[in-house]
Design an enzyme around this catalytic site. Structure first.
Site, PDB file in Angstrom:
ATOM      1  N   ARG B 117       0.815  -1.233   0.000  1.00  0.00           N
ATOM      2  CA  ARG B 117       0.000   0.000   0.000  1.00  0.00           C
ATOM      3  C   ARG B 117       0.838   1.268   0.000  1.00  0.00           C
ATOM      4  O   ARG B 117       0.372   2.323   0.420  1.00  0.00           O
ATOM      5  CB  ARG B 117      -0.970   0.019   1.177  1.00  0.00           C
ATOM      6  CG  ARG B 117      -1.961  -1.127   1.160  1.00  0.00           C
ATOM      7  CD  ARG B 117      -3.138  -0.897   2.068  1.00  0.00           C
ATOM      8  NE  ARG B 117      -3.838  -2.160   2.247  1.00  0.00           N
ATOM      9  CZ  ARG B 117      -3.566  -3.021   3.245  1.00  0.00           C
ATOM     10  NH1 ARG B 117      -2.649  -2.713   4.136  1.00  0.00           N
ATOM     11  NH2 ARG B 117      -4.228  -4.150   3.328  1.00  0.00           N
ATOM     12  N   LYS B 139       2.326  11.197 -11.553  1.00  0.00           N
ATOM     13  CA  LYS B 139       1.572  10.191 -12.298  1.00  0.00           C
ATOM     14  C   LYS B 139       2.421   8.939 -12.477  1.00  0.00           C
ATOM     15  O   LYS B 139       3.514   8.996 -13.019  1.00  0.00           O
ATOM     16  CB  LYS B 139       1.181  10.724 -13.680  1.00  0.00           C
ATOM     17  CG  LYS B 139       0.065  11.748 -13.640  1.00  0.00           C
ATOM     18  CD  LYS B 139      -0.366  12.089 -15.064  1.00  0.00           C
ATOM     19  CE  LYS B 139      -1.507  13.090 -15.057  1.00  0.00           C
ATOM     20  NZ  LYS B 139      -1.922  13.443 -16.442  1.00  0.00           N
ATOM     21  N   GLU B 181       8.996  17.796 -25.702  1.00  0.00           N
ATOM     22  CA  GLU B 181       8.299  18.178 -24.469  1.00  0.00           C
ATOM     23  C   GLU B 181       8.785  19.549 -23.981  1.00  0.00           C
ATOM     24  O   GLU B 181       8.021  20.307 -23.402  1.00  0.00           O
ATOM     25  CB  GLU B 181       8.487  17.116 -23.376  1.00  0.00           C
ATOM     26  CG  GLU B 181       7.735  15.811 -23.610  1.00  0.00           C
ATOM     27  CD  GLU B 181       6.209  15.914 -23.370  1.00  0.00           C
ATOM     28  OE1 GLU B 181       5.740  16.886 -22.730  1.00  0.00           O
ATOM     29  OE2 GLU B 181       5.499  15.014 -23.849  1.00  0.00           O
ATOM     30  N   LYS B 223       6.572  22.617 -15.560  1.00  0.00           N
ATOM     31  CA  LYS B 223       5.650  21.543 -15.188  1.00  0.00           C
ATOM     32  C   LYS B 223       5.361  21.562 -13.682  1.00  0.00           C
ATOM     33  O   LYS B 223       4.222  21.380 -13.255  1.00  0.00           O
ATOM     34  CB  LYS B 223       6.208  20.175 -15.606  1.00  0.00           C
ATOM     35  CG  LYS B 223       5.181  19.091 -15.377  1.00  0.00           C
ATOM     36  CD  LYS B 223       5.457  17.802 -16.086  1.00  0.00           C
ATOM     37  CE  LYS B 223       4.289  16.845 -15.813  1.00  0.00           C
ATOM     38  NZ  LYS B 223       4.566  15.470 -16.238  1.00  0.00           N
ATOM     39  N   GLU B 233      -5.371  17.447 -12.374  1.00  0.00           N
ATOM     40  CA  GLU B 233      -5.786  17.699 -13.740  1.00  0.00           C
ATOM     41  C   GLU B 233      -7.246  18.078 -13.865  1.00  0.00           C
ATOM     42  O   GLU B 233      -7.970  17.609 -14.740  1.00  0.00           O
ATOM     43  CB  GLU B 233      -5.484  16.464 -14.609  1.00  0.00           C
ATOM     44  CG  GLU B 233      -5.449  16.797 -16.083  1.00  0.00           C
ATOM     45  CD  GLU B 233      -4.826  15.674 -16.913  1.00  0.00           C
ATOM     46  OE1 GLU B 233      -3.836  15.092 -16.456  1.00  0.00           O
ATOM     47  OE2 GLU B 233      -5.352  15.421 -18.006  1.00  0.00           O
ATOM     48  N   ARG B 237      -3.815  21.936 -15.394  1.00  0.00           N
ATOM     49  CA  ARG B 237      -2.884  20.883 -15.779  1.00  0.00           C
ATOM     50  C   ARG B 237      -3.171  20.338 -17.166  1.00  0.00           C
ATOM     51  O   ARG B 237      -2.298  19.764 -17.813  1.00  0.00           O
ATOM     52  CB  ARG B 237      -2.900  19.737 -14.739  1.00  0.00           C
ATOM     53  CG  ARG B 237      -1.838  18.687 -14.989  1.00  0.00           C
ATOM     54  CD  ARG B 237      -1.615  17.770 -13.805  1.00  0.00           C
ATOM     55  NE  ARG B 237      -0.639  16.731 -14.146  1.00  0.00           N
ATOM     56  CZ  ARG B 237      -0.080  15.899 -13.271  1.00  0.00           C
ATOM     57  NH1 ARG B 237      -0.387  15.974 -12.002  1.00  0.00           N
ATOM     58  NH2 ARG B 237       0.791  15.000 -13.657  1.00  0.00           N
ATOM     59  N   ASN B 241      -1.379  18.782 -21.923  1.00  0.00           N
ATOM     60  CA  ASN B 241      -1.761  17.841 -22.977  1.00  0.00           C
ATOM     61  C   ASN B 241      -1.686  18.441 -24.378  1.00  0.00           C
ATOM     62  O   ASN B 241      -2.127  17.812 -25.348  1.00  0.00           O
ATOM     63  CB  ASN B 241      -3.175  17.312 -22.719  1.00  0.00           C
ATOM     64  CG  ASN B 241      -3.212  16.453 -21.475  1.00  0.00           C
ATOM     65  OD1 ASN B 241      -2.266  15.730 -21.185  1.00  0.00           O
ATOM     66  ND2 ASN B 241      -4.293  16.559 -20.724  1.00  0.00           N
ATOM     67  N   HIS B 244      -1.146  16.321 -27.420  1.00  0.00           N
ATOM     68  CA  HIS B 244      -1.344  14.939 -26.994  1.00  0.00           C
ATOM     69  C   HIS B 244      -2.613  14.300 -27.551  1.00  0.00           C
ATOM     70  O   HIS B 244      -2.689  13.079 -27.625  1.00  0.00           O
ATOM     71  CB  HIS B 244      -1.320  14.830 -25.472  1.00  0.00           C
ATOM     72  CG  HIS B 244       0.076  14.862 -24.900  1.00  0.00           C
ATOM     73  ND1 HIS B 244       0.907  15.944 -25.060  1.00  0.00           N
ATOM     74  CD2 HIS B 244       0.806  13.943 -24.204  1.00  0.00           C
ATOM     75  CE1 HIS B 244       2.073  15.711 -24.469  1.00  0.00           C
ATOM     76  NE2 HIS B 244       2.035  14.495 -23.943  1.00  0.00           N
ATOM     77  N   HIS B 248      -1.467  11.056 -29.081  1.00  0.00           N
ATOM     78  CA  HIS B 248      -1.903   9.749 -28.604  1.00  0.00           C
ATOM     79  C   HIS B 248      -2.573   8.944 -29.714  1.00  0.00           C
ATOM     80  O   HIS B 248      -2.393   7.736 -29.821  1.00  0.00           O
ATOM     81  CB  HIS B 248      -2.879   9.904 -27.428  1.00  0.00           C
ATOM     82  CG  HIS B 248      -2.206  10.242 -26.129  1.00  0.00           C
ATOM     83  ND1 HIS B 248      -2.878  10.830 -25.074  1.00  0.00           N
ATOM     84  CD2 HIS B 248      -0.928  10.074 -25.718  1.00  0.00           C
ATOM     85  CE1 HIS B 248      -2.027  11.000 -24.066  1.00  0.00           C
ATOM     86  NE2 HIS B 248      -0.846  10.567 -24.438  1.00  0.00           N
ATOM     87  N   HIS B 261       7.187   8.435 -28.206  1.00  0.00           N
ATOM     88  CA  HIS B 261       6.134   9.295 -27.668  1.00  0.00           C
ATOM     89  C   HIS B 261       6.368  10.767 -28.023  1.00  0.00           C
ATOM     90  O   HIS B 261       5.461  11.459 -28.495  1.00  0.00           O
ATOM     91  CB  HIS B 261       6.047   9.117 -26.145  1.00  0.00           C
ATOM     92  CG  HIS B 261       5.096  10.063 -25.482  1.00  0.00           C
ATOM     93  ND1 HIS B 261       3.724   9.970 -25.649  1.00  0.00           N
ATOM     94  CD2 HIS B 261       5.300  11.144 -24.670  1.00  0.00           C
ATOM     95  CE1 HIS B 261       3.132  10.937 -24.955  1.00  0.00           C
ATOM     96  NE2 HIS B 261       4.061  11.658 -24.357  1.00  0.00           N
TER      97      HIS B 261
END
Lengths: 360, 360
Positions: B117, B139, B181, B223, B233, B237, B241, B244, B248, B261
């Site tokens: 945990r 993340k 990025e 960032k 987000e 935030r 993206n 993206h 994506h 990516h």
């Protein structure tokens, strides 16, 4: 019906306990969400009609199934269920309802914790053990091949609905196994609950609504209280592990097959009580009352192993940081303390006592 | 060396950027812990000597390996690694060091998030992309067969050590892919960084320490700034993206094999810029500068698909709640906004523009 408000550092949510809760479930849920229900085929077979009764036809939850048994409480099932959620377009605003026993609750809560980095869920526990124990505290998770609950998250539900009617279809053995957690609650923190269980054993075992509601409500209140003060188990929360050091060891050496969790905790409490008596943290009379209440609930299933194996398995208990074995001893009825100086020799003695009792 | 302090609602930790950080790693780590390092065989082959140099012999971390490639960023690897940790007795006080690229960082962070945990971890990112992007924001996660990063947690590291020396062994293509990025950071929020990259393209591509430290530091600062204001987000935030939505989609339709990516995000930014121009949120001159900086970094790898497939794949982007497609458009250089009214037709046009450019 009674409602217990759980308040921790990271969340606040109500646990509703009572009869007839399923009949109004839909009204209590947040709106504008897509609903998904995770359940077991058995529970769904018995209760789906009542579960769905309050849902408008076009808002009925999609059903996901977890096969029964501890061996399915694994990441592979979490992955399969997450892929199912994803393939039908469940998004971050979707709501998962975990409807079943402790395994459904633990795995469902974990699925909700990690699907898209966390979605909301509610618990509708269907066993006594899940109602009094696993639905409060935010611990979610699955097993590894190397041990139980070694993978998991803290993730609190939006709400818990503990419908006592669900206990009417619970097998006798599971009802009794669940009661050990309530006995534990009484011993470590609630003398009134302990005495209520002593006086009302018959009504409880006959599943009389009023008696069950009292026992379940008090057990949840005790746990909510403790978790509220110590969410992450840095101190007080450890007392909830009363009976669990040897209990976990017994489960482990018997391969998680022979005993239910509550039954193993029952034996674990018997072992801890033995230690408490030798250390005189409880009087002889208190020990007799506690042992009697544990035994009156059920003739605990027998098992065979060696005390050495139990002590070794207890050493692997994840609650023990390197070098220190924390052990919970009752200090009278309704009070418990954490000790760190239990030696291997003492533990061996307690394990021997449990084994002698278990062989009778 | 520079240090950026990341502050969010749930955590605060430093990101150190500079040369020679590995040489003093041990001194910076918390003491009295067992250390475990998760890395890739390739990175370990190149850098293990430097990595271990600061550790006393009896405190060297145990090494866990993740095979390279996106296809191993899955729960099955997490389970295997958790079982390895458990079988050697890693406990709640153990510390995991994620030493590698974005996949090692994302999966390692997730392993730390759910092992018992949650245990502590630090990031030592070895690629430009991981240094500027995945090491900040908390993340963590893995892929499902139905999509990328659909399983995960928010779990912040204790600290990040972005050692620029590690970039000397980075393949050219990966360095360039990571720079997208940083270009993104400049476009959406840091005009000064954008202009620095315009002026110093040569020094950056030659991997001169000073230029890299400036670009990486500014990218991380941007960032950290955004994540500090909006960890989960819900608003700001989302500007991260930028590029993206189509990025994506391109990764998905090309099976995550053809493009890195960062490269897919490069193409995605080109598509978003096309939309920004037609909607006049950027001037023609600004669009030219932005497109030039994107193209100067690299001849982006070509790919083939249909615009329809891209739009369909964009529809499955997990960032879109039911019915609403949020799209990030630059508004001048150093500024961006979230719009919710981009139609399928507009997206199709942007996708066509990308495809025409990608076919040249």
């Amino acid at each position: 019906m009674s409602t217990i408000q759980v308040k921790t550092v990271s969340a606040e949510y109500p646990v509703h306990v009572g009869s007839g809760l399923l009949a109004n479930l839909y009204e209590k849920l947040p709106k504008q969400r897509r609903f998904f229900v995770l359940t077991s085929p058995e529970i769904w077979g018995l209760w789906s009609k009542q579960f769905l009764a309050s849902f408008p036809k076009d808002e009925r939850p999609m059903t996901l199934f977890l096969p029964p048994g501890e061996r399915h409480k694994r990441l592979t099932q979490v992955e399969r269920l997450a892929a199912e959620l994803s393939s039908v377009g469940a998004d971050r605003s979707s709501l998962l309802i975990a409807f079943g026993g402790g395994i459904v609750g633990d795995l469902g809560g974990f699925l909700a914790a990690i699907y898209m980095r966390g979605i909301d869920y509610v618990q509708v526990p269907s066993t006594l053990l899940a109602q009094v124990d696993s639905s409060v505290g935010g611990k979610t998770g699955v097993n590894l091949v190397t041990g139980k609950n070694l993978i998991g998250s803290f993730h609190h539900p939006l709400a818990v609905y503990a419908d006592i009617d669900l206990l009417q279809t619970l097998p006798d053995r599971e009802l009794r196994a669940g009661l050990f957690e309530s006995i534990k609650a009484g011993i470590i923190r609630d003398a009134e609950l302990f005495e209520f269980m002593e006086r009302n054993t018959g009504a409880i075992l006959r599943r009389e609504t009023e008696a069950l509601e009292h026992v379940i409500g008090a057990s949840i209140r005790m746990k909510a209280d403790v978790v509220g003060m110590d969410e992450r188990e840095s101190g007080l929360r450890m007392i909830l592990n009363f009976g669990h050091t040897l209990g976990h060891a017994i489960e482990a050496v018997t391969g998680y097959r022979r005993l239910l969790h509550g039954e193993a905790v029952g034996w674990g409490m018997i072992g801890a009580l033995y230690l408490a008596q030798t250390r005189r943290t409880v009087s002889a009379e208190e020990a007799i009352r506690m042992n009697r209440l544990i035994h009156v609930m059920e003739a605990l299933p027998r098992f065979k192993t060696s005390a050495e194996k139990l002590v070794e398995a207890a050493g692997h208990d994840k609650k023990n940081r390197t070098g220190v074995r924390r052990f919970i001893l009752p200090a009278g009825i309704g009070n418990a303390k954490v000790v760190e100086d239990v030696t291997d020799a003492e533990l061996l003695e307690a394990a021997n006592w449990v084994l002698e009792s278990a062989r009778i």
